[in-house]
Design an enzyme around this catalytic site. Structure first.
Site, short mmCIF file in Angstrom:
data_model
loop_
_atom_site.label_atom_id
_atom_site.label_comp_id
_atom_site.label_asym_id
_atom_site.label_seq_id
_atom_site.Cartn_x
_atom_site.Cartn_y
_atom_site.Cartn_z
N ASP A 346 0.84 -1.19 0.00
CA ASP A 346 0.00 0.00 0.00
C ASP A 346 0.88 1.25 0.00
OD1 ASP A 346 -2.71 1.26 0.48
OD2 ASP A 346 -1.62 1.99 2.25
N GLU A 376 1.59 0.15 -4.97
CA GLU A 376 1.11 1.43 -5.47
C GLU A 376 2.27 2.42 -5.55
OE1 GLU A 376 -3.38 2.03 -3.89
OE2 GLU A 376 -1.85 2.09 -2.33
#
Length: 798
Positions: A346, A376
């Site tokens: 994340d 990400e």
């Protein structure tokens, strides 16, 4: 900051041993905790988990047995208890120089009481399911072979249509043989039928925002928890989330049941990816670190304030040595104890590049060479971190990033009216073509450095995004939601019951609907592009979240997967299933490297709502000689010329169906493709040449330390550049290099990280004799008396 602050700018000596936390045996247990700024630390043993007990003025709930800990080197405190303490609970109580006393859960806790109140002591071998020792991860020969399916544990089974007993729980994944009234498979059998290779689970570690003791409608088999969250609010990084367990008050139950989930998916040939959130915590005060190492674990700006690149008020300082160690230790624990097959990071932009590089190198070298790693490549706000892991940072480093360039080109913006190629915008063809080529002319060195997708858990899901672009939200009576509630008040469940996201779909002819066609076109591009495809759970069922663009704390009425859609939209499911089967059975769609793509993939047309390309000459060793793929984003049919390499073309996908087998024949030099559709054609079936041969390099260092060492290779014909050592065999690091069968020699340089050092002088070359499938080479580094070293290259016979 306070007087207990550990200055992050000062030198912190790294504690390198991998024994922090509790090392349990029935005869004695060793407790180790890193608390460098503490004046004194005690281990406190408790009989209870600490829930539902009143706090005293000091914040301590009840009395426990206190064991003084001894300070060791590098700020580590240690205590040994010569009793069997299984079934008890413990905390660490630290006293700081200003007189502050803090009691905290072990940051390395592997088991906790409900809501993470206290660290629990379990024998991990008691939490192994039957036959756990024989559990085997599905083989991933190459990252390009993956088809990822992103799924929330609770969404999978929470809806009444799931037919599952253990609704919302880990154990729902162990339920097999379920079907609906029409005989359609449900649950884990559905995943097998769909054909995906990896289930990406949204966070399953222990997180803050679901009260594990707050239930409505509890039952013995499936307690139903009132709260809902995606789980991006970490509490205990190495413990499973209790609200997915049948009994959150039993510390061992959640561990056993998550292992059962992994075992069930593995037994069906599906690997498990864990979504991890090492970039921030729920808060600093309630986080897992500050009680014992005040202020050390968090990044600060030039003013000394907590930086907020995450958007939630804090950032974890991944660049600091003991933070980096914690992250690597945590990942290694999940990969070994739970047999996790990959990790999704994340807000990976908030993780420094060195940490990400070391994660990829060390986890693969020491634990599993086939781990799949991606994340990400962005932040949630401004951050002072200088070496962010953004798009491009992954080049040659063994992990992938989400391709938001491709995503936006296909669908437009994430939550609004903005259009992309599949949703009605002209001018996006070039960006779509770039994504089809695996982003090798954008930000990637290799196609397996890009994760291709249209939607994920964040933002509007695919169906709702297309409805928004089409202006159909009002027609569908989608409710206006904010933070999980109706903006104007009232019952979410009632509003959902009144809505109809499929109001324009003729259930008797599903594939003719415009919204359906646009959705199939969008993910059809993803599933036939170079790189790693990623699907959001339920896209194959035309899943709607009723227009909620941020459903992280909405109810099951919004988030639950409605399995009844499988029968209603069966042609859509069959289309997805067919495209996945096509991809998995034909290596032309799974090319391994830049050089292979440049040789085999040619864009034929890229304008006026059309993107088409050809995969040539048995690309990737495919049995089909030439494959043509066409995407038509125009509302109406278009006639196109076909390449002048064949007189007949077999159609395996068009507006009506998709799969591995040809269902119609095109003769001549032109083809008509219907509006808002795709087409896949091939000319002839033949016997391709072998795809590649392997150069296997064995590297031996006297110190046995292979961290950071890699090969720089060229003239492979498939993927030049950095090649990592991915396994340890007989004390040597092993790298495997794919080369084209006709290649007679490749070059290499042995280097440390990004040219920090070179081992040996000058370029070296490896002969690749014709007819040899595997060429083995030994590189020996030998110490010399003056403290130097020599490097020998010895080519071995196969």
């Amino acid at each position: 900051m306070n007087s207990n602050y550990i200055n992050a700018e000062s030198a912190v000596e790294l504690y390198e041993d991998k024994d922090l936390g509790l090392t349990y045996t029935p005869g004695s247990s060793v407790f180790k905790v890193w608390a460098p700024a503490a004046f004194a630390v005690s281990l406190v043993l408790y009989e209870t988990g600490g829930n539902n007990l009143p706090e005293t003025g000091s914040g301590i709930k009840d009395n426990g047995k206190i064991v003084q800990m001894q300070r060791q080197v590098t700020g580590v405190w240690q205590a040994t208890v010569h009793d069997d303490v299984k079934g008890k609970y413990y905390m660490y109580r630290a006293v700081f120089s200003d007189g502050t006393i803090r009691e905290a859960v072990d940051p390395y806790a592997v088991a906790v009481s409900a809501n993470g109140t206290r660290t629990a002591i379990v024998d991990l071998r008691d939490t192994d399911p039957l036959h756990w020792n024989s559990d085997i991860s599905p083989r991933l020969a190459h990252p390009a072979d993956a088809v990822i399916y992103e799924l929330h544990v609770r969404d999978f089974s929470s809806d009444s249509s799931s037919g599952m007993q253990y609704k919302g729980l880990f154990k729902a994944f162990t339920e097999t043989g379920l079907t609906d009234a029409d005989g359609n498979t449900l649950g884990i059998d559905h995943l097998v039928e769909l054909g995906i290779t990896h289930v990406h689970l949204l966070p399953v570690f222990d997180y803050q925002t679901v009260d594990e003791l707050k239930q409505d409608g509890p039952s013995a088999a499936a307690p139903h928890f009132t709260d809902y969250n995606w789980g991006y609010d970490p509490q205990n990084y190495n413990v499973p989330e209790g609200s997915y367990s049948t009994n959150p008050s039993d510390p061992a139950a959640r561990i056993l049941e998550l292992k059962e989930l992994v075992q069930a998916l593995h037994s069906h040939g599906i690997a498990v990816i864990m979504d991890v959130v090492y970039n921030h915590t729920f808060s600093v005060e309630k986080g897992p670190f500050d009680g014992l190492a005040p202020d050390y674990f968090y990044r600060r700006d030039v003013y000394g304030q907590l930086s907020n690149g995450s958007g939630v008020g804090n950032e974890v300082a991944t660049e600091l040595p003991m933070v980096r160690k914690y992250i690597k230790d945590s990942l290694a624990y999940w990969a070994t104890e739970y047999h996790i097959d990959g990790f999704r990071f994340d807000l990976m932009g908030l993780m420094d590049r060195v940490t990400m590089r070391e994660i990829a190198e060390e986890l693969r070298l020491e634990i599993n060479p086939e781990l799949l790693l991606y994340g990400e490549p962005w932040t949630g706000g401004d951050s002072p971190l200088p070496d962010k892991t953004l798009k491009g940072a992954q080049r040659g480093k063994g992990y992938a990033v989400f391709n938001d360039n491709f995503r936006s080109a296909i669908k437009g913006d994430s939550d609004g009216w903005g259009k992309g190629f599949a949703t009605g915008e002209y001018g996006k063809e070039g960006e779509v073509a770039s994504g089809i080529q695996g982003a090798i002319y954008d930000f990637a060195d290799s196609p397996v450095e890009t994760v291709n997708y249209t939607t994920a858990h964040d933002n509007l899901n695919l169906w709702d995004k297309i409805l928004t672009v089409q202006g159909l939200r009002e027609n569908a009576a989608l409710p206006e939601l904010e933070n999980g509630r109706l903006k104007n008040g009232g019952s979410v469940e009632a509003a959902v019951a009144l809505a109809d996201p499929y109001v324009t779909v003729d259930k008797g002819d599903v594939l003719k609907n415009e919204t359906v066609r646009r959705s199939l076109l969008a993910n059809g591009i993803v599933l036939t592009s170079q790189g790693i495809p990623f699907l959001h759970a339920g896209d194959e069922l035309l899943r709607s979240k009723y227009g909620d663009h941020n459903s992280y704390r909405s109810s099951d009425a919004i988030n639950g997967i409605r399995w009844g859609n499988k029968q209603v939209f069966k042609p859509v499911f069959q289309y997805y299933k067919g495209l996945i089967a096509l991809r998995r059975s034909h290596p032309a769609f799974r090319l391994h490297g830049r050089e292979e793509i440049e040789r085999c993939l040619e864009i034929l047309r890229c304008d006026s709502g059309i993107v088409s390309y050809i995969l040539k000459n048995h690309a990737g060793g495919d049995s089909w000689r030439n494959i043509v793929v066409i995407f038509n984003a125009n509302p109406g049919a278009v006639t196109l010329s076909l390449p002048n390499v064949a007189e007949r073309w077999n159609v395996v996908a068009d507006h009506s169906a998709a799969g591995q087998d040809a269902f119609r024949l095109i003769e001549g030099s032109e083809v008509e493709i219907e509006g808002l559709s795709m087409m896949v054609l091939y000319d002839v079936y033949g016997e391709p040449a072998p795809r590649s041969k392997t150069v296997e390099v064995h590297y031996e260092r006297p110190d046995g330390d292979y961290r950071g060492w890699n090969l720089w290779v060229w003239d492979t014909g498939i993927q030049d550049g950095q090649c990592d050592f991915r396994a340890l065999e007989d004390g040597r690091a092993v790298a495997r290099i794919e080369v084209m069968p006709e290649v007679e020699s490749i070059g290499y340089i042995l280097r440390l990280n990004d040219w920090e050092e070179k081992d040996g002088e000058g370029d070296r070359f490896i002969d690749c004799p014709p007819g040899e499938d595997v060429i083995r080479v030994l590189i020996l580094e030998r110490e010399q008396g003056n403290g130097g070293a020599t490097v020998e290259h010895l080519q071995l016979m196969t």
